[in-house]
Design a protein around this motif. Structure first.
Motif, PDB file in Angstrom:
ATOM      1  N   ASN A 100      -3.262  12.376 -33.942  1.00 20.16           N
ATOM      2  CA  ASN A 100      -3.970  13.658 -34.062  1.00 20.16           C
ATOM      3  C   ASN A 100      -3.533  14.653 -32.993  1.00 20.16           C
ATOM      4  O   ASN A 100      -4.340  15.448 -32.492  1.00 20.16           O
ATOM      5  CB  ASN A 100      -5.492  13.442 -33.977  1.00 20.16           C
ATOM      6  CG  ASN A 100      -5.982  12.390 -34.959  1.00 20.16           C
ATOM      7  OD1 ASN A 100      -5.551  12.366 -36.106  1.00 20.16           O
ATOM      8  ND2 ASN A 100      -6.868  11.523 -34.510  1.00 20.16           N
ATOM      9  N   ASN A 101      -2.229  14.591 -32.605  1.00 19.71           N
ATOM     10  CA  ASN A 101      -1.675  15.454 -31.552  1.00 19.71           C
ATOM     11  C   ASN A 101      -2.390  15.271 -30.216  1.00 19.71           C
ATOM     12  O   ASN A 101      -2.480  16.209 -29.416  1.00 19.71           O
ATOM     13  CB  ASN A 101      -1.730  16.925 -31.977  1.00 19.71           C
ATOM     14  CG  ASN A 101      -0.809  17.225 -33.144  1.00 19.71           C
ATOM     15  OD1 ASN A 101       0.336  16.764 -33.164  1.00 19.71           O
ATOM     16  ND2 ASN A 101      -1.302  17.961 -34.122  1.00 19.71           N
ATOM     17  N   LYS A 102      -2.889  14.074 -29.997  1.00 24.51           N
ATOM     18  CA  LYS A 102      -3.551  13.752 -28.730  1.00 24.51           C
ATOM     19  C   LYS A 102      -3.026  12.436 -28.195  1.00 24.51           C
ATOM     20  O   LYS A 102      -2.511  11.592 -28.943  1.00 24.51           O
ATOM     21  CB  LYS A 102      -5.071  13.668 -28.916  1.00 24.51           C
ATOM     22  CG  LYS A 102      -5.730  14.990 -29.322  1.00 24.51           C
ATOM     23  CD  LYS A 102      -7.230  14.822 -29.466  1.00 24.51           C
ATOM     24  CE  LYS A 102      -7.909  16.126 -29.839  1.00 24.51           C
ATOM     25  NZ  LYS A 102      -7.507  16.586 -31.187  1.00 24.51           N
ATOM     26  N   VAL A 103      -3.166  12.264 -26.893  1.00 23.73           N
ATOM     27  CA  VAL A 103      -2.761  11.046 -26.206  1.00 23.73           C
ATOM     28  C   VAL A 103      -4.006  10.421 -25.592  1.00 23.73           C
ATOM     29  O   VAL A 103      -4.708  11.080 -24.807  1.00 23.73           O
ATOM     30  CB  VAL A 103      -1.719  11.340 -25.102  1.00 23.73           C
ATOM     31  CG1 VAL A 103      -1.309  10.050 -24.405  1.00 23.73           C
ATOM     32  CG2 VAL A 103      -0.503  12.048 -25.688  1.00 23.73           C
ATOM     33  N   TYR A 104      -4.283   9.181 -25.953  1.00 28.72           N
ATOM     34  CA  TYR A 104      -5.470   8.483 -25.462  1.00 28.72           C
ATOM     35  C   TYR A 104      -5.040   7.318 -24.569  1.00 28.72           C
ATOM     36  O   TYR A 104      -4.106   6.578 -24.891  1.00 28.72           O
ATOM     37  CB  TYR A 104      -6.284   7.917 -26.624  1.00 28.72           C
ATOM     38  CG  TYR A 104      -6.715   8.917 -27.665  1.00 28.72           C
ATOM     39  CD1 TYR A 104      -7.918   9.611 -27.549  1.00 28.72           C
ATOM     40  CD2 TYR A 104      -5.937   9.163 -28.787  1.00 28.72           C
ATOM     41  CE1 TYR A 104      -8.330  10.525 -28.513  1.00 28.72           C
ATOM     42  CE2 TYR A 104      -6.331  10.074 -29.763  1.00 28.72           C
ATOM     43  CZ  TYR A 104      -7.529  10.743 -29.618  1.00 28.72           C
ATOM     44  OH  TYR A 104      -7.928  11.637 -30.585  1.00 28.72           O
ATOM     45  N   VAL A 105      -5.750   7.135 -23.454  1.00 33.41           N
ATOM     46  CA  VAL A 105      -5.470   6.008 -22.567  1.00 33.41           C
ATOM     47  C   VAL A 105      -6.732   5.687 -21.772  1.00 33.41           C
ATOM     48  O   VAL A 105      -7.569   6.559 -21.533  1.00 33.41           O
ATOM     49  CB  VAL A 105      -4.275   6.335 -21.632  1.00 33.41           C
ATOM     50  CG1 VAL A 105      -4.634   7.463 -20.655  1.00 33.41           C
ATOM     51  CG2 VAL A 105      -3.784   5.096 -20.899  1.00 33.41           C
ATOM     52  N   THR A 106      -6.881   4.424 -21.377  1.00 30.92           N
ATOM     53  CA  THR A 106      -8.083   3.996 -20.659  1.00 30.92           C
ATOM     54  C   THR A 106      -7.764   3.564 -19.234  1.00 30.92           C
ATOM     55  O   THR A 106      -6.634   3.199 -18.916  1.00 30.92           O
ATOM     56  CB  THR A 106      -8.771   2.827 -21.388  1.00 30.92           C
ATOM     57  OG1 THR A 106      -7.837   1.736 -21.491  1.00 30.92           O
ATOM     58  CG2 THR A 106      -9.231   3.240 -22.779  1.00 30.92           C
ATOM     59  N   GLY A 107      -8.775   3.594 -18.376  1.00 31.02           N
ATOM     60  CA  GLY A 107      -8.628   3.138 -16.999  1.00 31.02           C
ATOM     61  C   GLY A 107      -9.984   2.914 -16.358  1.00 31.02           C
ATOM     62  O   GLY A 107     -11.011   3.307 -16.907  1.00 31.02           O
ATOM     63  N   ILE A 108      -9.974   2.277 -15.191  1.00 34.56           N
ATOM     64  CA  ILE A 108     -11.198   2.052 -14.419  1.00 34.56           C
ATOM     65  C   ILE A 108     -11.070   2.823 -13.116  1.00 34.56           C
ATOM     66  O   ILE A 108     -10.251   2.492 -12.254  1.00 34.56           O
ATOM     67  CB  ILE A 108     -11.427   0.557 -14.125  1.00 34.56           C
ATOM     68  CG1 ILE A 108     -11.561  -0.238 -15.425  1.00 34.56           C
ATOM     69  CG2 ILE A 108     -12.676   0.363 -13.272  1.00 34.56           C
ATOM     70  CD1 ILE A 108     -11.697  -1.732 -15.212  1.00 34.56           C
ATOM     71  N   LYS A 109     -11.870   3.873 -12.954  1.00 33.69           N
ATOM     72  CA  LYS A 109     -11.773   4.726 -11.765  1.00 33.69           C
ATOM     73  C   LYS A 109     -12.344   4.037 -10.527  1.00 33.69           C
ATOM     74  O   LYS A 109     -11.855   4.220  -9.423  1.00 33.69           O
ATOM     75  CB  LYS A 109     -12.523   6.041 -12.014  1.00 33.69           C
ATOM     76  CG  LYS A 109     -11.871   6.944 -13.047  1.00 33.69           C
ATOM     77  CD  LYS A 109     -12.675   8.193 -13.307  1.00 33.69           C
ATOM     78  CE  LYS A 109     -13.943   7.906 -14.088  1.00 33.69           C
ATOM     79  NZ  LYS A 109     -14.659   9.134 -14.499  1.00 33.69           N
ATOM     80  N   ASP A 110     -13.390   3.256 -10.702  1.00 34.14           N
ATOM     81  CA  ASP A 110     -14.095   2.625  -9.586  1.00 34.14           C
ATOM     82  C   ASP A 110     -14.290   1.149  -9.921  1.00 34.14           C
ATOM     83  O   ASP A 110     -15.075   0.797 -10.798  1.00 34.14           O
ATOM     84  CB  ASP A 110     -15.451   3.311  -9.377  1.00 34.14           C
ATOM     85  CG  ASP A 110     -16.193   2.801  -8.140  1.00 34.14           C
ATOM     86  OD1 ASP A 110     -15.881   1.676  -7.693  1.00 34.14           O
ATOM     87  OD2 ASP A 110     -17.069   3.506  -7.642  1.00 34.14           O
ATOM     88  N   THR A 111     -13.563   0.261  -9.216  1.00 35.45           N
ATOM     89  CA  THR A 111     -13.639  -1.164  -9.549  1.00 35.45           C
ATOM     90  C   THR A 111     -14.949  -1.801  -9.097  1.00 35.45           C
ATOM     91  O   THR A 111     -15.244  -2.931  -9.488  1.00 35.45           O
ATOM     92  CB  THR A 111     -12.458  -1.929  -8.917  1.00 35.45           C
ATOM     93  OG1 THR A 111     -12.437  -1.679  -7.509  1.00 35.45           O
ATOM     94  CG2 THR A 111     -11.141  -1.488  -9.528  1.00 35.45           C
ATOM     95  N   ILE A 112     -15.730  -1.118  -8.285  1.00 34.97           N
ATOM     96  CA  ILE A 112     -17.051  -1.640  -7.913  1.00 34.97           C
ATOM     97  C   ILE A 112     -18.027  -1.415  -9.064  1.00 34.97           C
ATOM     98  O   ILE A 112     -18.754  -2.310  -9.488  1.00 34.97           O
ATOM     99  CB  ILE A 112     -17.556  -0.975  -6.621  1.00 34.97           C
ATOM    100  CG1 ILE A 112     -16.621  -1.319  -5.451  1.00 34.97           C
ATOM    101  CG2 ILE A 112     -18.978  -1.428  -6.315  1.00 34.97           C
ATOM    102  CD1 ILE A 112     -16.970  -0.619  -4.149  1.00 34.97           C
ATOM    103  N   VAL A 113     -18.010  -0.212  -9.598  1.00 36.76           N
ATOM    104  CA  VAL A 113     -18.852   0.089 -10.765  1.00 36.76           C
ATOM    105  C   VAL A 113     -18.249  -0.509 -12.030  1.00 36.76           C
ATOM    106  O   VAL A 113     -18.957  -0.960 -12.928  1.00 36.76           O
ATOM    107  CB  VAL A 113     -19.010   1.617 -10.926  1.00 36.76           C
ATOM    108  CG1 VAL A 113     -19.839   1.951 -12.155  1.00 36.76           C
ATOM    109  CG2 VAL A 113     -19.636   2.210  -9.675  1.00 36.76           C
ATOM    110  N   SER A 114     -16.902  -0.512 -12.106  1.00 36.04           N
ATOM    111  CA  SER A 114     -16.140  -1.111 -13.213  1.00 36.04           C
ATOM    112  C   SER A 114     -16.440  -0.476 -14.564  1.00 36.04           C
ATOM    113  O   SER A 114     -16.448  -1.150 -15.594  1.00 36.04           O
ATOM    114  CB  SER A 114     -16.387  -2.630 -13.290  1.00 36.04           C
ATOM    115  OG  SER A 114     -15.969  -3.247 -12.116  1.00 36.04           O
ATOM    116  N   GLU A 115     -16.691   0.807 -14.568  1.00 35.85           N
ATOM    117  CA  GLU A 115     -16.915   1.512 -15.829  1.00 35.85           C
ATOM    118  C   GLU A 115     -15.561   1.921 -16.411  1.00 35.85           C
ATOM    119  O   GLU A 115     -14.729   2.520 -15.735  1.00 35.85           O
ATOM    120  CB  GLU A 115     -17.774   2.758 -15.605  1.00 35.85           C
ATOM    121  CG  GLU A 115     -18.214   3.462 -16.871  1.00 35.85           C
ATOM    122  CD  GLU A 115     -19.380   2.765 -17.552  1.00 35.85           C
ATOM    123  OE1 GLU A 115     -19.668   3.104 -18.703  1.00 35.85           O
ATOM    124  OE2 GLU A 115     -19.999   1.890 -16.922  1.00 35.85           O
ATOM    125  N   GLY A 116     -15.331   1.556 -17.677  1.00 34.72           N
ATOM    126  CA  GLY A 116     -14.102   1.957 -18.339  1.00 34.72           C
ATOM    127  C   GLY A 116     -14.193   3.396 -18.804  1.00 34.72           C
ATOM    128  O   GLY A 116     -15.233   3.840 -19.293  1.00 34.72           O
TER     129      GLY A 116
END
Length: 413
Positions: A70-86
């Protein structure tokens, strides 16, 4: 009246034929086979590599790669490994961050970071977290549509050692995933609601780290999935398990996605045991049984993937410079090259794209049973931690994810 109805029907079909097709982005390319449909790509790169047209640093930790649709780029990550929210990040093709959305707890233990590559179908995006939960999100806004937790909802005992890593498999209205265990070993969920459609009984083994594939063998639609000691053939419509082959690996990782072609199924695990290594299975005419054709216990490919072209298989050894061409029909080595470190591989427009695990080099390679030639290579300048994310080619761009950094290189002519 009859003529009017026929006319209206013809107009409707005509208009429908011009509606844009729903876009899909899948793991390892459209067929899950490491082959991308890119064309008119550069046949050689400048000495310092192709032009980096944009980059983004700040994804957090992760080994998952990008999905492009859809002309978009999607990617995931964890900003804070203590909170561990994806977090799901969404960019346009020029690298502008459009939005980001937290979707739930992800994996922060062994080699912390996101694992699963998102799968996009139309306006929905599917993410499996390392903690064993599947999320369906709106691909335009990131809002959650539904979620299913393997432990809370499907009775899995605990999260596997290195975190769930599969990219879910889409089959029409169904989403297929492998929680592992006894009762809900392999499961099909309605991809619009998350409701269970069928479950396939297992051997009580834990899940492993590869992604299932869907094959059509002489009219029989099969899901090929793996758990810690098993390769399984499962009816994609009913969930009935037709066959199981023992496949072992000491650390139970099994990170490579199976490859299917011409009635044959190849699975690559890193191990020298009698029931490990690279194995080729022949499916029966009806697909409800298999026989072993050959097994190669010499080449150790842990998670780099492989490309089948014609009667040849192209892949590398694990953590060492060892690129090989194997005979698809016998498993025998045809050719070997030790000029480039081992890693992952994809293929597009007649050439191979390699990403080395030890030193973070990206190489353009020409290969055949007669010659393996490294045409160009460059070292990834940004990012953190392991070089485990797979390369992706789309819209004339080569996407490279290295930990907290995402880079887009112009490789189209």
């Amino acid at each position: 009246m009859k003529r009017t109805l026929l006319f209206l029907t013809a107009i409707s079909l005509f208009l429908y034929s011009f509606q844009p097709a729903k876009e899909k982005s899948d793991w390892q390319g459209p067929a899950r086979d490491c082959i991308y449909p890119g064309q008119n790509l550069l046949k050689q790169w400048p000495g310092n590599g192709p032009e980096m047209v944009w980059s983004f640093e700040g994804l957090g930790s992760g080994h998952s790669t990008v999905a492009v649709a859809n002309n978009k780029v999607y990617v995931t990550g964890i900003k804070d490994t203590i909170v561990s929210e994806g977090t799901l990040y969404t960019f346009d093709l020029k690298g502008k961050l459009l939005w980001q959305k937290d979707y739930g707890k992800d994996f922060s233990a062994n080699f912390h970071g996101t694992r699963s590559t998102p799968v996009v179908v139309g306006n929905l995006i599917y993410i499996e977290s390392g903690m064993g939960a599947v999320y369906c999100l709106n691909a335009e806004t990131g809002e959650q549509v539904w979620s299913v937790d393997f432990i809370k909802d499907l009775g899995v005992d605990s999260v596997i050692q290195f975190g769930y890593s599969e990219s879910v498999l889409i089959d029409g209205d169904n989403l297929i995933c492998v929680p592992g265990g006894k009762e809900n070993n392999v499961v099909a969920l309605n991809r619009f609601t998350g409701k269970k459609v069928w479950n396939s009984i297992g051997e009580g083994e834990i899940a492993t780290y590869n992604s299932p594939i869907l094959i059509n063998h002489n009219g029989l639609k099969l899901v090929v999935a793996m758990t810690s000691n098993s390769i399984m053939g499962i009816d994609a419509v009913t969930g009935e398990k037709y066959w199981r082959v023992e496949q072992t690996q000491q650390n139970k990782i099994h990170a490579n996605t199976p490859v299917y072609a011409d009635g044959k199924l190849l699975v690559a695990s890193a191990g020298r045991e009698k029931t490990s290594g690279i194995v080729m299975l022949q499916l029966s005419e009806d697909g409800k049984s298999v026989t072993e054709l050959w097994r190669n216990n010499k080449l150790m490919n842990l998670m780099g993937g492989m490309v089948k072209l014609g009667d040849n298989l192209y892949l590398s050894g694990y953590l060492k410079p060892d690129w090989q061409v194997l005979d698809w029909n016998t498993g025998q080595m045809k050719l070997q090259n030790k000029e480039l470190g081992g890693g992952s591989v994809i293929y597009a427009d007649g050439l191979f794209y390699c990403y080395t695990e030890n030193d973070g080099e990206v190489a353009l390679m020409e290969a055949s049973p007669e010659q393996i030639k490294i045409i160009s290579k460059f070292k990834i300048p940004l990012g953190t931690d392991q070089h485990w994310a797979r390369l992706v080619i789309d819209n004339g761009l080569l996407f490279v994810r290295h930990g907290n950094a995402l880079m887009a290189y112009k490789i189209g002519e």
